[in-house]
Design an enzyme around this catalytic site. Structure first.
Site, PDB file in Angstrom:
ATOM      1  N   TYR A 161       0.840  -1.557  -0.156  1.00 37.30           N
ATOM      2  CA  TYR A 161      -0.316   0.176  -0.041  1.00 37.30           C
ATOM      3  C   TYR A 161       0.532   1.302  -0.434  1.00 37.30           C
ATOM      4  O   TYR A 161       0.580   2.566  -0.456  1.00 37.30           O
ATOM      5  CB  TYR A 161      -0.518   0.089   1.324  1.00 37.30           C
ATOM      6  N   LYS A 231       5.925 -14.247   4.963  1.00 39.57           N
ATOM      7  CA  LYS A 231       6.428 -15.257   4.215  1.00 39.57           C
ATOM      8  C   LYS A 231       8.396 -14.890   4.489  1.00 39.57           C
ATOM      9  O   LYS A 231       9.114 -14.643   3.877  1.00 39.57           O
ATOM     10  CB  LYS A 231       6.909 -14.673   2.707  1.00 39.57           C
ATOM     11  N   ASP A 288       2.492 -19.188   2.754  1.00 32.09           N
ATOM     12  CA  ASP A 288       1.549 -19.810   1.820  1.00 32.09           C
ATOM     13  C   ASP A 288       1.106 -21.311   2.622  1.00 32.09           C
ATOM     14  O   ASP A 288       0.450 -22.030   1.836  1.00 32.09           O
ATOM     15  CB  ASP A 288       3.409 -20.489   0.426  1.00 32.09           C
ATOM     16  N   ASP A 312      -4.825  -9.363   2.384  1.00 30.34           N
ATOM     17  CA  ASP A 312      -5.714  -9.283   1.337  1.00 30.34           C
ATOM     18  C   ASP A 312      -6.205 -10.621   1.172  1.00 30.34           C
ATOM     19  O   ASP A 312      -7.221 -10.806   0.152  1.00 30.34           O
ATOM     20  CB  ASP A 312      -5.089  -8.817  -0.020  1.00 30.34           C
TER      21      ASP A 312
END
Length: 425
Positions: A161, A231, A288, A312
Site C-alpha cells: 500500500y 513469508k 503459503d 489481502d
C-alpha cells in the site's frame, strides 16, 4: 466544524474520546455517524444497511443520526468532476470518529491508487479487520463451513500500500537498477532486458501496533490464539522482521500468564507446548502454508495478523470458505477511530436494479456496533440476518445456488431482516 456540502444533523451527539484516553471512545445513545453510500451497488446497499442498523439501534433503545458524506461518484456530483475525495469528507469522519461506507470505484487518472486506500492512509486507519464466520443457510464450497470463525488483522498503511514502483523502460527504473547493481552489489539478481522494480516498506511501528491490536482483540473476545502470517523465510528483512517485531510485542508487552509467545513456532506445531491456562498463544506461520491450513485445519485458528498483501489474499480466501465476499464484513481501525466497509466491490452493472445483496454492508455495520459497545444490537443484527437467510429468503446471488429458496430484491430482503429484528426484540 462547519461544512460546505455536508449537512450536519440537528439531532444527535458526537462520539468523543474518553477523558485522558488516546483511543477509548465515549458513545452517546444518539451518535452522529457519517455514511458514504458508495458507487455502483452502493446506491442500493448503503440505504439498505442504514435501514437495518436503524432498526437494531431502535430495538435496543438507541438512535442513529446519519450524516451523508461523499466520495467517488457522489463527490463528483456534489463538488465537481475533478473531486473524488473532498477534504470535508475526511474532516467529517475525523471529527465524528466512527463512520460506515459502501464500495468505491477509483476512476482512471484519479491521482492515487484507490479511494479506499486514500481514506485509510489519510485517517491513519492502520488495521483492516475482517471477522469471518458462517451464517446458517449460506451456500459454501466447504464440507464444514461452520468451522470457520476467524478474525483477520491486515496492516493497512504500508507494505504494498505504501510501495514505490518504477516502470520498465523508464529512465527512473534504470537509475534504480544502476544503484542496486553498482552501489549495492546485487548485479547477479538483475536479469538482462526490461525490468520493473518495486520497494515494499514494513516498519517496526506499523508491525507492532497491528500485532498489538490483534492481541488486545484476542484478550477482549476470549480468543485462544493469534497467528502472525508472513513469508519471512524468503523476505527476511521485511516480512521476517514483521514476525520478529510481532513476537517482541507478545513477549515483552504482556504478562506471561496473559500472552504466551510460542518458541520457534514458525517451524513447529504447538501440540506439546505447555501454555499457561487462559493465556493467548502467539505463533508464526508461513503465508503459503497458511492458505492450506485455513482449509484443512480451519478450527485451529482464531486471529490472524499479517502484512498488507498477505492479509489481502488470506482474508479473501477465508471469505470464500463461508460463501463469498458478498456476505463478508470489514472495518478499518485507528486510534479512537473506525470506518466500517464491506469487502466486496462496486459491481456497477448491478447498480440500481434492486438486486444487490446488502448483507456484507449490514454485517460491517454490526462490526461498527461492536466497536461502539452496542453488543446487544450487534447480536440482534447477526441473529436477524442468519434467520432470514436460513429461512430461504435471499437475494439472487444466493438463490441461484440454493434449492427451494425465494428470490428477493434488495429492498424486500432488507424489509425481511427488519421484520425479524422486530420479532426477535
Amino acid at each position: 466544524m462547519s461544512y460546505d456540502k455536508i449537512e450536519v444533523p440537528d439531532a444527535g451527539e458526537k462520539i468523543t474520546l474518553k477523558e485522558g484516553s488516546e483511543d477509548e471512545i465515549e458513545v452517546p445513545d444518539n451518535p452522529i455517524i457519517p455514511i458514504i453510500h458508495g458507487d455502483g451497488i452502493g446506491k442500493d446497499v448503503g440505504p439498505a444497511a442504514q435501514k437495518v442498523l436503524e432498526a437494531a439501534a431502535e430495538a435496543t433503545g438507541r438512535e442513529i443520526s446519519w450524516m451523508r458524506v461523499y466520495a467517488g461518484e457522489s463527490a463528483r456530483e456534489e463538488y465537481g468532476e475533478d473531486v473524488n475525495l473532498p477534504d470535508e469528507t475526511v474532516d467529517a469522519i475525523e471529527e465524528h470518529r466512527v463512520a460506515i461506507k459502501g464500495p468505491l470505484t477509483t476512476p482512471v487518472g484519479a491521482g492515487f491508487r484507490s479511494l479506499n486506500v486514500a481514506l485509510r492512509q489519510t485517517l491513519d486507519l492502520y488495521a483492516n479487520v475482517r471477522p469471518t464466520y458462517y451464517l446458517d443457510g449460506v451456500p459454501s464450497p466447504m464440507k464444514a463451513p461452520e468451522e470457520m470463525d476467524m478474525v483477520t488483522f491486515r496492516e493497512n498503511t504500508e507494505d504494498v500500500y505504501a510501495g514505490i514502483e518504477w516502470e520498465a523502460g523508464t529512465d527512473e527504473v534504470e537509475q534504480v537498477r544502476e544503484f542496486v547493481e553498482d552501489e549495492m552489489g546485487f548485479d547477479e539478481t538483475m536479469h538482462d532486458g526490461p525490468i520493473g522494480i518495486g520497494l515494499k516498506p514494513i516498519t517496526e511501528k506499523g508491525s507492532k501496533r497491528l500485532v498489538r491490536e490483534a492481541i488486545d482483540y484476542a484478550l477482549e473476545h476470549d480468543r485462544d490464539k493469534v497467528t502472525l502470517v508472513h513469508k519471512g523465510n524468503i523476505m527476511k528483512f521485511t516480512e521476517g522482521q514483521f514476525g520478529d517485531w510481532g513476537m517482541e510485542v507478545a513477549d515483552e508487552e504482556y504478562p506471561d500468564d496473559e500472552v504466551f509467545a510460542a518458541p520457534d513456532s514458525l517451524w513447529e506445531t504447538q501440540d506439546e507446548v505447555d501454555i499457561p491456562e487462559d493465556a493467548v498463544m502467539v505463533e508464526e506461520r508461513l503465508a503459503d502454508a497458511m492458505l492450506q491450513w485455513m482449509q484443512l485445519r480451519t478450527d485451529e485458528f482464531d486471529v490472524l495478523a499479517m502484512p498488507n498483501l498477505n492479509g489481502d489474499y488470506l482474508s479473501d480466501a477465508a471469505g470464500a470458505q463461508i460463501g463469498g465476499l458478498g456476505i463478508a464484513p470489514g472495518g478499518n481501525f485507528g486510534k479512537g477511530r473506525m470506518l466500517a466497509e464491506p469487502v466486496h466491490g462496486s459491481a456497477p452493472k448491478r447498480a440500481g436494479q434492486n438486486m444487490a445483496n446488502p448483507t456484507a454492508m449490514i454485517l460491517s455495520g454490526r462490526l461498527m456496533f461492536d466497536y461502539l459497545g452496542w453488543d446487544d444490537a450487534a447480536d440482534l443484527i447477526r441473529d436477524a440476518v442468519e434467520e432470514t437467510i436460513s429461512s430461504g429468503k435471499v437475494t439472487y446471488d444466493l438463490e441461484r445456488q440454493l434449492e427451494d429458496a425465494e428470490k428477493l430484491g434488495t429492498s424486500e430482503y432488507t424489509d425481511e431482516i427488519v421484520d425479524t429484528i422486530e420479532k426477535l426484540s
